[in-house]
Design an enzyme around this catalytic site. Sequence first.
Site, PDB file in Angstrom:
ATOM      1  N   ASN A   1      10.643   9.127 -12.639  1.00  0.00           N
ATOM      2  CA  ASN A   1      11.566   8.022 -12.484  1.00  0.00           C
ATOM      3  C   ASN A   1      11.109   6.824 -13.322  1.00  0.00           C
ATOM      4  OD1 ASN A   1      13.724   6.453 -11.362  1.00  0.00           O
ATOM      5  ND2 ASN A   1      13.561   7.654  -9.475  1.00  0.00           N
TER       6      ASN A   1
ATOM      7  N   HIS B   1     -13.551   0.227 -16.359  1.00  0.00           N
ATOM      8  CA  HIS B   1     -14.534  -0.645 -16.993  1.00  0.00           C
ATOM      9  C   HIS B   1     -15.825  -0.638 -16.188  1.00  0.00           C
ATOM     10  CE1 HIS B   1     -11.496  -2.221 -19.726  1.00  0.00           C
ATOM     11  NE2 HIS B   1     -10.690  -2.307 -18.678  1.00  0.00           N
TER      12      HIS B   1
ATOM     13  N   ALA C   1       4.609   6.451  -0.646  1.00  0.00           N
ATOM     14  CA  ALA C   1       4.897   5.276  -1.468  1.00  0.00           C
ATOM     15  C   ALA C   1       3.863   4.175  -1.259  1.00  0.00           C
ATOM     16  CB  ALA C   1       6.289   4.753  -1.136  1.00  0.00           C
TER      17      ALA C   1
ATOM     18  N   THR D   1      -7.832   6.883  -4.607  1.00  0.00           N
ATOM     19  CA  THR D   1      -9.155   6.654  -5.188  1.00  0.00           C
ATOM     20  C   THR D   1     -10.058   7.877  -5.106  1.00  0.00           C
ATOM     21  OG1 THR D   1      -9.990   5.799  -3.088  1.00  0.00           O
ATOM     22  CG2 THR D   1      -9.047   4.195  -4.626  1.00  0.00           C
ATOM     23  N   LYS D   2      -9.663   8.876  -4.281  1.00  0.00           N
ATOM     24  CA  LYS D   2     -10.467  10.085  -4.101  1.00  0.00           C
ATOM     25  C   LYS D   2      -9.554  11.313  -4.154  1.00  0.00           C
ATOM     26  CE  LYS D   2     -14.019   7.855  -1.264  1.00  0.00           C
ATOM     27  NZ  LYS D   2     -14.747   7.857   0.034  1.00  0.00           N
TER      28      LYS D   2
ATOM     29  N   ARG E   1      -1.531  14.153   7.419  1.00  0.00           N
ATOM     30  CA  ARG E   1      -1.400  15.426   8.134  1.00  0.00           C
ATOM     31  C   ARG E   1      -1.186  16.538   7.131  1.00  0.00           C
ATOM     32  NH1 ARG E   1       3.866  17.270   8.356  1.00  0.00           N
ATOM     33  NH2 ARG E   1       5.549  15.761   8.027  1.00  0.00           N
TER      34      ARG E   1
END
Length: 204
Positions: free
Chosen positions: A84, A114, A159, A164-165, A182
């Site tokens: 999108n 960085h 959303a 980060t993992k 879940r």
Amino acid sequence: MKQYERMIAGLIYDPSDEEIVKEQVPYQDKLWEFNNLKPSQIEEKTKYMKEVFAECGENNYIEIPLRANWGGHHVHFGSNIYANYNLTLVDDGHIYVGDKVLFGPNVTIATANHPIEPSLRGKNLQYNKDVHIGENVWIGSGVMIMPGVSIGKNSVIGAGSVVTKDIPDNVIAVGNPCRILRDIGEHDKEYFYKDEKIDWENLK
């Protein structure tokens, strides 16, 4: 080792290096042309992806505008992918996207980062870590996917999440930072929204 070689190796490097900029800017110019295509110019969109992306399967569609540091040159698309509006690909590193992946609007996938060390960051140095997205994944609106992350097949990222993992296969994950909510299971085969049932008999 040249700065370009350091970039490819995932080491700390200078993105303003002359050799790197010389190779990068033509792809940015091509992306500008892509973003000025009409919605009806589907063949031209496909031609761009085939020519510029590192890999591109069949039946992929991107709503304009697309943002990409390298114009998508380090992007590997499978087939039947839909993106999108305002997909942002920080593709200094490589981004791998499996078949049948859906991107909501305003999704960002970043491979560049960085150093935390102030003196290095002050020199505008960076490094890149590849991102992998498995097949049949749905990335919701406004999701941000950070460098080095892998998302397993069939999973849904809610959303606004900041991933980060790594996320495993077959789960719904949401939040900042993104966490597993879940598993995807039998309930999802019967209901598509709250208590509204899927009318399987009327679907192809």
